[in-house]
Design a protein around this motif. Structure first.
Motif, mmCIF file in Angstrom:
data_model
loop_
_atom_site.group_PDB
_atom_site.id
_atom_site.type_symbol
_atom_site.label_atom_id
_atom_site.label_comp_id
_atom_site.label_asym_id
_atom_site.label_seq_id
_atom_site.Cartn_x
_atom_site.Cartn_y
_atom_site.Cartn_z
ATOM 1 N N ALA A 190 91.238 12.232 -9.444
ATOM 2 C CA ALA A 190 90.779 12.800 -10.715
ATOM 3 C C ALA A 190 89.265 12.946 -10.759
ATOM 4 C CB ALA A 190 91.251 11.926 -11.878
ATOM 5 N N LEU A 221 84.555 13.773 -13.847
ATOM 6 C CA LEU A 221 85.932 14.136 -13.529
ATOM 7 C C LEU A 221 86.035 15.623 -13.203
ATOM 8 C CD1 LEU A 221 87.755 12.098 -16.321
ATOM 9 C CD2 LEU A 221 87.168 11.383 -14.002
ATOM 10 N N ASN A 223 88.266 17.760 -14.288
ATOM 11 C CA ASN A 223 88.625 18.563 -15.453
ATOM 12 C C ASN A 223 88.016 17.971 -16.713
ATOM 13 O OD1 ASN A 223 90.368 20.233 -13.835
ATOM 14 N ND2 ASN A 223 91.892 18.576 -13.928
ATOM 15 N N THR A 226 91.308 15.414 -19.119
ATOM 16 C CA THR A 226 92.022 14.732 -18.027
ATOM 17 C C THR A 226 92.950 13.674 -18.602
ATOM 18 O OG1 THR A 226 90.153 15.040 -16.524
ATOM 19 C CG2 THR A 226 91.786 13.385 -15.920
ATOM 20 N N THR A 228 95.316 10.934 -17.145
ATOM 21 C CA THR A 228 95.535 10.328 -15.833
ATOM 22 C C THR A 228 95.823 8.838 -16.013
ATOM 23 O OG1 THR A 228 94.593 10.097 -13.608
ATOM 24 C CG2 THR A 228 93.075 9.861 -15.459
#
Length: 902
Positions: A190, A221, A223, A226, A228
């Protein structure tokens, strides 16, 4: 010698400053428009050696600082789709502008190569993909392999040998310093990159105004939104084992949260993730870890040194936590953090004690059961903007512990200690602009209530109380301590040219009330031991202070001078004869200076004076049974310690060549007006400690250095470190007694009774990580230390010990998605002609379901089924050698499923 070293250091420092030159200006491109992202490099003529470099900003501006003894240097300017220029210029500070000619850059073949480490200003960026191996799964796995970065066994992160002050994810500090959960549970896939923010000032309004000594980490990160996290579930035998970890996470531009539930009985110390490891900046308010106020204790089994905790920890832990951050508005943040721990730990050890002649004097076996219940809740409102700052933190901590011990000494005993504790605190800090000045107000309030009950059965186990307790079945020591503390300050900051001045006034106040009572208990009632075993003590400390802080920053040089004047007023009174007071004005200046010699070299120095005064734990007239082996009284003056310190550091970090180097030196000279003497029962190792109004002095010198380099061609990261310290101190020789001896009959000691203790420590560390082969990765850590202790007194004693530790972890990838792992821990201790060796081996097989981002692992821990860890060490305080054997977790087999939440 010290003066010569100081003059030499000053000469070198001054020479480097005046040898430094700066070239600045603009780079223009087509139609004389400012050209961003062009590189300006200073090189030695004929040597192809880069001295320094800079990248132009959005307006085409650049500034590069370098040091060279040559009369001229080469200046090279490069930009994409422009012709490279290189010319010779005088080695002098000057302004140079460049007009580049357009020249199309022909690309025959496109190969995208991400730089491993890049530097822009005070930010160093690491490409995570460049350092990971196939066996890595979390951020913590990869951080350990980055040059310049070190991860301690407790999970705390160091950069260039110093702890970080902040841990951000996408620029936000969700965890408020307790970053262990994210570091251990954030999937590496990630993460785009990890940024080191050097000299990081976390309070935005103070940036470019006040110096910062530490770096921060920002995890970027892939994105912006995120979802995760990491999960893990294990079952095993030895006899029955379990492990469950669930850590879902969400990171968005406005909301971040982390939920965490972890439970196991395999020796994984997950509850330590709750500890604060990055404390930020003093202007953010007061931040503290909460732990048991351990006045009373049962006898504790020995904890092994330098061995992974999961080798010896027999635990049953449940740990749950929740962390939330949300933006109320553009600048305002709300955070809520809560956690709860339920933990049960078993531990056993045997300690053999030998005197200076090598004769066995005592053998003690201890078996413990520790039961912990701890809760924490925290609410934070904050605003960290360029023009104002506000932060209010409200925290509650609760602790309900019960410790149990069964001992085998001359006779056997059962011991139990209950320690409920509650703490409430509120911290407020605000910085408000007023015209061209900054006004800061800080307030901290804390109230804590500690109750402790220690029971020891049978009563005659406590030899120092055999006369008083001869008609009792058990001993009961009661203690209650209530503490109120408040800290308030106000300051105003204003700037003039390169200077920032911050005068401050403040008031620190604390009051403690201590009640203790020691008695014997029988089935027929309570046997009171008398007023000499009671305390009803009030301890107050009042410290108004005023200080001036001056900060200078210009170019690559920054200095901070703080000069506080403290008016200390301390009183200690009880219901008996104790009536002590102290009124003293202290001056505690501190200087910190840093200079960027080039883009790669940085030098810093600090010095100062600090004074500390005794707390309520350092002065009480009634005897307190701190443990079954320690009856203590401290009817002395109020303790005063003065420390004078000086230190320096030289750092080199070159992202172009992936080299990180640092060397640090520290000197400390201290004095203390109170000395303590141990009265030791040679047969049982039971102590009675008594304090005296007798000054003792000591000093320490230490130096440590580390050199690390990443070799991209071989995908290898290696580092080597060296440390040396020399400590000198004075101590009163321990007196050997029998149960019938009355310590009040011994005359007070004089300076002639001091022993001079000298301790010389040297250590070498080596770290190696290699991912060159697609089918193999290797991690290797080793440390070698030498300790030499010398005691000069009535007779000369010398002791030398050597410790060697290493850990080898290898992972084989014979077939895609299949991993075979092997770990070897080796620990060796040598002392007094004896050697103790401890070897542990683990093996694992893992199958990876790549698309599902899931691993299935079968692991055998402690293949050799070693059941005890042994070491041998020298105790300079009691002048004896201690040989220890600690129970180790037996062989265990675990089947584990590991997965990412997304």
């Amino acid at each position: 010698m010290k003066k010569i070293a100081s003059i030499a250091f000053l000469f070198i420092f001054t020479t480097l400053i005046f040898a430094q030159k700066t070239i600045s200006g603009k780079v223009y491109g087509e139609d004389k428009k400012p050209l961003p992202s062009a590189s300006v490099t200073i090189e030695e003529i004929g040597k192809n050696a880069i001295l320094s470099y800079a990248i132009t900003d959005a307006n085409g501006n650049y500034k590069v600082t370098f040091t060279s003894n040559d009369a001229k240097v080469n200046v090279k300017v490069k930009a994409f789709n422009y012709k490279t220029t290189i010319n010779q210029y005088d080695n002098a500070t000057q302004t140079l502008n460049f007009n580049l000619e357009v020249q199309a850059t022909e690309i025959k073949e496109v190969k995208l190569k991400t730089k491993l480490v890049t530097k822009r200003g005070d930010t160093i960026s690491y490409d995570l993909k460049s350092f990971e191996s196939k066996a890595d799964r979390t951020l913590a796995d990869v951080l350990k392999k980055m040059p310049g970065v070190e991860v301690n066994k407790d999970g705390s992160i160091l950069y260039q040998g110093e702890p970080i002050n902040k841990f951000y994810v996408n620029g936000k500090d969700l965890m408020e310093g307790g970053y262990g959960t994210i570091n251990n549970s954030l999937p590496k896939d990630a993460v785009q990159k990890v940024e080191i923010l050097e000299n990081h000032q976390p309070v935005k309004i103070l940036q470019d105004k006040l110096a910062s000594e530490n770096a921060a980490i920002n995890v970027k990160l892939k994105n912006s939104v995120t979802m995760t996290g990491r999960g893990e579930a294990s079952l095993g035998v030895a006899p029955s084992l379990w492990n469950l970890k669930l850590s879902p996470m969400l990171f968005t531009p406005k909301v971040q949260w982390v939920l965490n539930y972890k439970t196991n009985n395999i020796g994984d110390q997950v509850e330590r993730e709750n500890q604060i490891m990055a404390f930020g900046n003093r202007f953010e308010g007061v931040r503290r870890n909460f732990s048991e106020n351990s006045w009373l204790s049962v006898e504790n089994a020995v904890t092994p040194n330098n061995i992974p905790v999961n080798r010896y920890l027999f635990n049953k832990v449940h740990y749950v936590s929740a962390n939330l951050l949300t933006n109320i508005s553009k600048d305002w943040e709300f955070k809520a953090n809560t956690s709860y721990t339920n933990n049960a730990i078993d531990r056993e050890s045997i300690v053999n004690t030998y005197n200076a002649n090598g004769n066995l004097t005592n053998r003690t076996s201890v078996a413990n059961n520790f039961y912990t219940n701890q809760a924490k809740g925290e609410i934070i409102f904050s605003k960290n903007a360029n023009k104002s700052f506000f932060k209010n933190t409200t925290t509650y901590n609760g602790l309900w512990n019960t410790d149990v011990a069964k001992t085998v000494n001359v006779i056997n005993s059962d011991q139990r200690n209950k320690t409920p504790s509650n703490n409430f605190q509120n911290s407020l800090s605000a910085i408000i602009p007023w015209k061209e000045k900054l006004v800061n107000v800080m307030s901290f309030i804390s109230y804590r209530d500690d109750k402790q009950d220690l029971f020891i059965n049978p009563a005659n186990y406590v030899l120092s109380l055999q006369t008083e307790a001869q008609n009792s079945d058990l001993i009961h020591q009661f203690l209650n301590l209530k503490t109120f503390e408040t800290i308030h300050s106000a300051s105003i900051g204003f700037s003039k040219n390169s200077w920032t001045f911050t005068p401050e006034v403040g008031l620190n106040y604390s009051t403690n009330k201590l009640i203790t009572d020691l008695n014997g208990e029988t089935s027929g009632g309570v046997q009171n031991f008398g007023t000499s075993y009671e305390n009803n003590l009030k301890f107050k400390s009042l410290k108004p202070y005023a200080q001036m802080m001056a900060n200078f920053k210009k170019g690559g040089f920054e200095a901070n001078l703080t000069f506080p004047v403290n008016f200390n007023n301390i009183t200690a009174t009880d219901s008996q004869n104790l009536d002590k007071s102290l009124n003293k004005v202290t001056y505690e200046p501190r200087l910190f200076a840093r200079y960027d010699l080039t883009s790669f070299w940085k030098i810093s120095a600090f010095s100062g004076i600090s004074n500390s005064f005794g707390t309520i734990s350092d002065i009480y007239s009634g005897k307190i049974l701190l443990s079954s082996t320690n009856l203590s009284t401290k009817d002395t003056d109020i303790q005063q310690s003065t420390s004078k310190f000086v230190g320096s550091a030289l750092e080199y970090r070159n992202p172009l060549n992936n080299i990180f180097f640092n060397v640090r030196y520290n000197f400390n000279d201290r004095s203390n007006n109170i000395s303590y003497r141990n009265f030791l029962n040679i047969n049982t190792q039971q102590l009675t400690v008594k304090g005296y109004n007798l000054e003792n002095v000591g000093s320490s010198n230490s130096i440590r250095t580390e050199l690390g380099k990443y070799f991209p061609k071989f995908k290898t990261n290696a580092s080597v470190g060296y440390s040396y310290s020399l400590g000198k101190s004075q101590q009163l020789q321990a007196i050997l007694i029998t149960p019938s001896d009355d310590i009040s009959n011994f005359p007070p000691p004089t300076e002639a009774d001091f022993q001079n203790v000298k301790s010389n420590n040297q250590g070498i560390t080596f770290k190696f990580n290699n991912n060159y082969f697609s089918w193999l990765s290797v991690d290797y850590n080793a440390s070698l230390s030498f300790v030499k202790s010398e005691i000069f007194g009535t007779k000369y004693t010398k002791n030398t010990s050597k410790n060697f530790n290493h850990t080898l972890s290898t992972y084989l990838y014979p077939i895609k998605d299949h991993t075979i792992g092997f770990t070897w821990d080796e620990l060796q201790f040598q002392n007094a002609g004896a050697t103790k060796k401890n070897s542990f081996y683990d093996i694992s097989y893992q199958y990876s379901l790549t698309k599902e981002k899931m691993d299935i692992e079968l692991k055998v821990v402690n293949i050799a089924n070693t059941n005890a860890f042994e070491d041998i060490r020298f105790d300079s305080t009691l002048n004896q050698v201690r040989e220890t054997s600690v129970n180790i977790r037996p062989r265990q087999v675990l089947l584990t499923v590991k997965f990412n939440f997304k």
